[in-house]
Scaffold this active site. Structure first.
Site, mmCIF file in Angstrom:
data_model
loop_
_atom_site.group_PDB
_atom_site.id
_atom_site.type_symbol
_atom_site.label_atom_id
_atom_site.label_comp_id
_atom_site.label_asym_id
_atom_site.label_seq_id
_atom_site.Cartn_x
_atom_site.Cartn_y
_atom_site.Cartn_z
ATOM 1 N N GLU A 1 -21.785 -18.427 4.993
ATOM 2 C CA GLU A 1 -20.403 -18.197 4.273
ATOM 3 C C GLU A 1 -20.050 -19.123 3.087
ATOM 4 O O GLU A 1 -19.389 -18.751 2.278
ATOM 5 C CB GLU A 1 -19.369 -18.433 5.497
ATOM 6 C CG GLU A 1 -19.225 -17.127 6.546
ATOM 7 C CD GLU A 1 -19.161 -16.098 6.116
ATOM 8 O OE1 GLU A 1 -18.541 -15.826 5.011
ATOM 9 O OE2 GLU A 1 -19.643 -14.802 6.606
ATOM 10 N N TYR B 1 -10.747 -18.197 4.980
ATOM 11 C CA TYR B 1 -11.814 -16.988 5.254
ATOM 12 C C TYR B 1 -13.071 -17.853 5.749
ATOM 13 O O TYR B 1 -13.708 -17.168 6.769
ATOM 14 C CB TYR B 1 -11.976 -16.480 3.810
ATOM 15 C CG TYR B 1 -12.927 -15.502 3.880
ATOM 16 C CD1 TYR B 1 -12.532 -14.112 4.267
ATOM 17 C CD2 TYR B 1 -14.372 -15.572 4.030
ATOM 18 C CE1 TYR B 1 -13.390 -13.016 4.635
ATOM 19 C CE2 TYR B 1 -15.051 -14.588 4.314
ATOM 20 C CZ TYR B 1 -14.892 -13.287 4.561
ATOM 21 O OH TYR B 1 -15.649 -12.306 5.009
ATOM 22 N N ASP C 1 -9.529 -11.218 3.051
ATOM 23 C CA ASP C 1 -10.081 -11.617 1.540
ATOM 24 C C ASP C 1 -9.391 -10.551 0.558
ATOM 25 O O ASP C 1 -8.734 -9.659 1.097
ATOM 26 C CB ASP C 1 -11.708 -11.688 1.674
ATOM 27 C CG ASP C 1 -12.194 -10.384 1.683
ATOM 28 O OD1 ASP C 1 -11.599 -9.331 2.222
ATOM 29 O OD2 ASP C 1 -13.590 -10.171 1.408
#
Ligand code: SF4
Length: 264
Positions: free
Chosen positions: A79, A163, A181
């Protein structure tokens, strides 16, 4: 188990089953609070099309290598690599990166030059290296070598926000959380007529709504979030949404306006 259903989680469900896994009252309340017209009808209509959305994911979803693992370090580090970066670019360095740095400790002990070389093709090298180092420190120094399972702790490394932290909890630890997002915010706006705030990913109201909409069953939560991410990338693009090929078009306010299908 989610891991048995990788890469996408559970993509087959009926609308009736799905309804037992979402918090319809909280979701509707959040829509009303956001001044969405016909909140309950709109919520019900969208929920009816979510099974088609998950089915679409099973056929069209992007099979990135990180979608085949729930290993917390791989999920967390990936990520970070994906921040402001195309998935295809990350896929190219995924295997070399985790061969070189299979654990947080491997990043801590890495030569700066080796780390920089491996992420160079992604750009933002200084940013990326600093964040990876701080993430590795977080795991090794503060959490006995393990990726934390706490939303606040996961956001301690430089430039790690909600996020990335939520994606880690969702994909590694099976917590049924919403990801916000640009893609998921845009779909929310178009489908529900939801008036987005300036920074949706920092909006408690948006999280309240989407967390209520995410199924509480981990394998469904995984599929639902991946479906929104891929729909935003492949169909509901920013400038040119392909509504005629979209699985939730029948329930989408934006997509049905031209055909008179919106809720009156
Ligand atoms: S119908 Fe169109 S606007 Fe609505 S979610 Fe699908 S692609 Fe996006």
């Amino acid at each position: 188990m989610v891991s048995e259903a990788l890469p996408f989680g559970q993509t087959s469900v009926t609308a009736v089953e799905l309804r037992s896994h979402v918090d319809a009252a909280a979701a509707t309340e959040a829509l009303v609070a956001a001044d969405v017209d016909h909140a309950r009808e709109r919520f019900d209509a969208v929920l009816e099309t979510v099974p088609e959305l998950l089915e679409w994911l099973s056929v069209h979803g992007r099979e990135y290598p990180w979608r085949y693992t729930t290993d917390p370090w791989r999920v967390f580090a990936t990520e970070i690599l994906l921040q402001r970066t195309r998935g295809d670019a990350v896929a190219e360095i995924y295997n070399p990166f985790f061969s070189a740095f299979p654990t947080p400790n491997a990043v801590r002990e890495a030569d700066e030059a080796d780390l920089r070389d491996l992420v160079r093709s992604l750009g933002f090298v200084n940013h990326r290296v600093r964040t990876l180092r701080e993430a590795a420190d977080l795991c090794v120094v503060e959490n006995e070598g393990q990726v934390p399972t706490d939303l606040e702790a996961l956001q301690r490394p430089w430039r790690v926000g909600p996020y990335t932290a939520r994606a880690c909890l969702l994909f590694a630890f099976q917590e049924p959380l919403a990801l916000v997002d640009a893609n998921t915010a845009r779909i929310t706006e178009r489908v529900f007529g939801y008036p987005l705030p300036e920074q949706p990913h920092k909006s408690e109201a948006v999280y309240r709504f989407l967390d209520a909409l995410v199924p509480d069953e981990p394998a469904l939560a995984r599929a639902f979030n991946l479906a929104l991410l891929d729909l935003g990338a492949l169909r509901c693009t920013n400038s040119n949404p392909d509504c005629s090929a979209c699985p939730i078009q029948p329930s989408c306010l934006y997509g049905s306006v031209g055909e008179g299908l919106g809720v009156d």
